[in-house]
Design a protein around this motif. Structure first.
Motif, PDB file in Angstrom:
ATOM      1  N   VAL A   1      13.936  42.569 -79.168  1.00 53.69           N
ATOM      2  CA  VAL A   1      14.565  41.519 -78.388  1.00 53.69           C
ATOM      3  C   VAL A   1      13.427  40.826 -77.645  1.00 53.69           C
ATOM      4  O   VAL A   1      12.624  41.480 -76.974  1.00 53.69           O
ATOM      5  CB  VAL A   1      15.594  42.089 -77.393  1.00 53.69           C
ATOM      6  CG1 VAL A   1      16.101  40.984 -76.460  1.00 53.69           C
ATOM      7  CG2 VAL A   1      16.754  42.733 -78.135  1.00 53.69           C
ATOM      8  N   ILE A   2      13.323  39.511 -77.807  1.00 56.67           N
ATOM      9  CA  ILE A   2      12.235  38.750 -77.192  1.00 56.67           C
ATOM     10  C   ILE A   2      12.810  37.833 -76.119  1.00 56.67           C
ATOM     11  O   ILE A   2      13.852  37.195 -76.326  1.00 56.67           O
ATOM     12  CB  ILE A   2      11.474  37.932 -78.249  1.00 56.67           C
ATOM     13  CG1 ILE A   2      10.736  38.866 -79.219  1.00 56.67           C
ATOM     14  CG2 ILE A   2      10.488  36.968 -77.591  1.00 56.67           C
ATOM     15  CD1 ILE A   2       9.956  38.153 -80.307  1.00 56.67           C
ATOM     16  N   VAL A   3      12.130  37.758 -74.985  1.00 58.88           N
ATOM     17  CA  VAL A   3      12.559  36.862 -73.915  1.00 58.88           C
ATOM     18  C   VAL A   3      11.384  35.998 -73.501  1.00 58.88           C
ATOM     19  O   VAL A   3      10.260  36.473 -73.337  1.00 58.88           O
ATOM     20  CB  VAL A   3      13.123  37.654 -72.705  1.00 58.88           C
ATOM     21  CG1 VAL A   3      12.131  38.665 -72.175  1.00 58.88           C
ATOM     22  CG2 VAL A   3      13.569  36.701 -71.594  1.00 58.88           C
ATOM     23  N   GLY A   4      11.631  34.701 -73.357  1.00 64.47           N
ATOM     24  CA  GLY A   4      10.620  33.775 -72.881  1.00 64.47           C
ATOM     25  C   GLY A   4      10.555  33.809 -71.366  1.00 64.47           C
ATOM     26  O   GLY A   4      11.592  33.676 -70.698  1.00 64.47           O
ATOM     27  N   VAL A   5       9.358  33.994 -70.806  1.00 68.95           N
ATOM     28  CA  VAL A   5       9.209  34.082 -69.348  1.00 68.95           C
ATOM     29  C   VAL A   5       8.212  33.034 -68.866  1.00 68.95           C
ATOM     30  O   VAL A   5       7.222  32.742 -69.538  1.00 68.95           O
ATOM     31  CB  VAL A   5       8.758  35.493 -68.913  1.00 68.95           C
ATOM     32  CG1 VAL A   5       9.766  36.541 -69.346  1.00 68.95           C
ATOM     33  CG2 VAL A   5       7.386  35.843 -69.465  1.00 68.95           C
ATOM     34  N   ASP A   6       8.500  32.460 -67.704  1.00 66.81           N
ATOM     35  CA  ASP A   6       7.589  31.467 -67.120  1.00 66.81           C
ATOM     36  C   ASP A   6       7.518  31.582 -65.603  1.00 66.81           C
ATOM     37  O   ASP A   6       6.988  30.697 -64.944  1.00 66.81           O
ATOM     38  CB  ASP A   6       8.012  30.053 -67.523  1.00 66.81           C
ATOM     39  CG  ASP A   6       9.411  29.686 -67.047  1.00 66.81           C
ATOM     40  OD1 ASP A   6      10.015  30.473 -66.273  1.00 66.81           O
ATOM     41  OD2 ASP A   6       9.913  28.618 -67.449  1.00 66.81           O
ATOM     42  N   GLY A   7       8.080  32.668 -65.038  1.00 65.27           N
ATOM     43  CA  GLY A   7       8.039  32.859 -63.594  1.00 65.27           C
ATOM     44  C   GLY A   7       9.201  32.263 -62.843  1.00 65.27           C
ATOM     45  O   GLY A   7       9.356  32.506 -61.644  1.00 65.27           O
ATOM     46  N   SER A   8      10.038  31.469 -63.512  1.00 70.75           N
ATOM     47  CA  SER A   8      11.182  30.849 -62.843  1.00 70.75           C
ATOM     48  C   SER A   8      12.304  31.869 -62.652  1.00 70.75           C
ATOM     49  O   SER A   8      12.350  32.906 -63.321  1.00 70.75           O
ATOM     50  CB  SER A   8      11.700  29.670 -63.667  1.00 70.75           C
ATOM     51  OG  SER A   8      12.217  30.135 -64.907  1.00 70.75           O
ATOM     52  N   GLU A   9      13.218  31.579 -61.734  1.00 69.80           N
ATOM     53  CA  GLU A   9      14.340  32.486 -61.491  1.00 69.80           C
ATOM     54  C   GLU A   9      15.231  32.622 -62.716  1.00 69.80           C
ATOM     55  O   GLU A   9      15.759  33.694 -62.991  1.00 69.80           O
ATOM     56  CB  GLU A   9      15.157  32.006 -60.287  1.00 69.80           C
ATOM     57  CG  GLU A   9      14.539  32.367 -58.956  1.00 69.80           C
ATOM     58  CD  GLU A   9      14.306  33.866 -58.806  1.00 69.80           C
ATOM     59  OE1 GLU A   9      15.214  34.649 -59.112  1.00 69.80           O
ATOM     60  OE2 GLU A   9      13.197  34.246 -58.397  1.00 69.80           O
ATOM     61  N   GLU A  10      15.396  31.522 -63.443  1.00 62.18           N
ATOM     62  CA  GLU A  10      16.245  31.622 -64.632  1.00 62.18           C
ATOM     63  C   GLU A  10      15.603  32.504 -65.698  1.00 62.18           C
ATOM     64  O   GLU A  10      16.304  33.261 -66.394  1.00 62.18           O
ATOM     65  CB  GLU A  10      16.576  30.239 -65.203  1.00 62.18           C
ATOM     66  CG  GLU A  10      15.408  29.335 -65.478  1.00 62.18           C
ATOM     67  CD  GLU A  10      15.066  28.428 -64.313  1.00 62.18           C
ATOM     68  OE1 GLU A  10      14.490  27.350 -64.570  1.00 62.18           O
ATOM     69  OE2 GLU A  10      15.370  28.787 -63.158  1.00 62.18           O
ATOM     70  N   SER A  11      14.286  32.446 -65.831  1.00 65.37           N
ATOM     71  CA  SER A  11      13.644  33.290 -66.839  1.00 65.37           C
ATOM     72  C   SER A  11      13.661  34.756 -66.415  1.00 65.37           C
ATOM     73  O   SER A  11      13.730  35.652 -67.262  1.00 65.37           O
ATOM     74  CB  SER A  11      12.214  32.828 -67.122  1.00 65.37           C
ATOM     75  OG  SER A  11      11.304  33.289 -66.156  1.00 65.37           O
ATOM     76  N   LEU A  12      13.614  35.022 -65.099  1.00 62.60           N
ATOM     77  CA  LEU A  12      13.700  36.400 -64.624  1.00 62.60           C
ATOM     78  C   LEU A  12      15.110  36.963 -64.823  1.00 62.60           C
ATOM     79  O   LEU A  12      15.274  38.135 -65.173  1.00 62.60           O
ATOM     80  CB  LEU A  12      13.288  36.472 -63.157  1.00 62.60           C
ATOM     81  CG  LEU A  12      11.803  36.185 -62.895  1.00 62.60           C
ATOM     82  CD1 LEU A  12      11.526  36.114 -61.398  1.00 62.60           C
ATOM     83  CD2 LEU A  12      10.912  37.227 -63.558  1.00 62.60           C
ATOM     84  N   ALA A  13      16.125  36.130 -64.599  1.00 68.99           N
ATOM     85  CA  ALA A  13      17.495  36.568 -64.892  1.00 68.99           C
ATOM     86  C   ALA A  13      17.654  36.840 -66.385  1.00 68.99           C
ATOM     87  O   ALA A  13      18.295  37.815 -66.791  1.00 68.99           O
ATOM     88  CB  ALA A  13      18.498  35.505 -64.430  1.00 68.99           C
TER      89      ALA A  13
END
Length: 300
Positions: A5-17
């Protein structure tokens, strides 16, 4: 090796959720979890591009934040991370090709405005050949579960239902199977929704469904839905299924049906049109106006 399972992260609250949701999903699927950060995501045109060293620093910080959120869940998931180069949409699409599932964040707005989904997320959803789940900012573990005895949030109750939007004119096995599997993993009820619209009798042959009264048409559509789902009921005998047919615009019917759900599943045609990839009107309405996570499953 199992696809992660891959998740894109960029430091934003939506990416952390999205990261927390992806961790729970990886645990449910018994899959590894991979955090992916795309460098050079949005170069600052007014000041010039960030230096490679600055990009690496920001990428590492974003990944550390996401790793910490995963650890705080207490879930036992195999975790790794990756920095990828290039525009975010292209980089995430490349990662998605290796994924069991790709998870991205969407930024929640309020009221009738719906949800703001960035150009990166929309571009990935429109082109990915693997399922993509969009998760709004603020999504928490308790949001997947039914309210507790006092009506408050709880992670100890059963899961909210999974909702599947289905087009009986073009039912797709990949989309149906995805929804049944998600319901099975959660032990949740699966609510399958088809929206039918009133048609003019002109051009229809005698005896066709368009000439029936509205109650008769609804009964016919429900019979079609039952027949389509029969093989899946047999394959997933432990999944409770609720079948619903409703007259109205599919976009509106599905948005209403997903109210209070834990996950909405919709399909998207892989066939590219001359104007380029599109999410389709139903998927577009879902990812902009549905509050729960939305899974967009590509199919031919």
């Amino acid at each position: 090796m199992l696809a992660p399972v891959i998740v894109g992260v960029d430091g934003s609250e939506e990416s952390l959720a999205a990261t927390e949701w992806a961790a729970r999903e990886a645990a449910r699927r018994d899959r590894p979890l991979r955090l992916v950060h795309a460098r050079n995501r949005q170069p600052r045109q007014e000041t010039g591009e960030q230096s490679p060293a600055a990009q690496r620093y920001l990428a590492r910080r974003s990944l550390r934040q996401a790793e910490e959120r995963v650890r705080r869940t207490g879930l036992d998931v195999r975790l790794d991370d990756e920095q990828v180069e290039g525009p975010a949409t292209a980089a995430l699409l490349k990662s998605a090709a290796e994924a069991d599932l790709l998870v991205l964040g969407s930024r929640g707005l309020s009221g009738f405005t719906g949800f703001l989904v960035g150009s990166v997320a929309l571009g990935v959803v429109a082109r990915a050949e693997r399922p993509v789940v969009l998760v709004r900012a603020g999504e928490e573990a308790a949001d997947e579960h039914l309210p507790g005895a006092g009506g408050g949030a709880s992670v100890l109750t059963g899961y909210r239902e999974v909702v599947l939007g289905i087009d009986l004119a073009d039912p797709c096995d990949e989309v149906i199977e995805f929804a049944f599997e998600e319901a099975r993993l959660r032990g949740a009820r699966l609510k399958v929704v088809h929206a039918w619209r009133r048609l003019s009798p002109l051009g229809l042959a005698p005896g066709e469904i368009g000439l029936l009264s509205e109650p008769e048409r609804a009964e016919e559509w429900l019979g079609f839905l039952t027949a389509v789902l029969q093989v899946w009921r047999e394959k997933y005998p432990g999944v409770e299924v609720m079948e619903t047919v409703t007259q109205g615009r599919p976009e509106s019917v599905l948005v209403r049906a997903a109210s209070g759900a834990g996950l909405l599943v919709v399909g998207r045609h892989l066939t590219e049109r001359p104007a380029g990839p599109r999410t389709g009107p139903v998927a577009h309405a879902a990812i902009h106006h549905v509050g729960c996570p939305v899974a967009v499953v590509p199919h031919v």
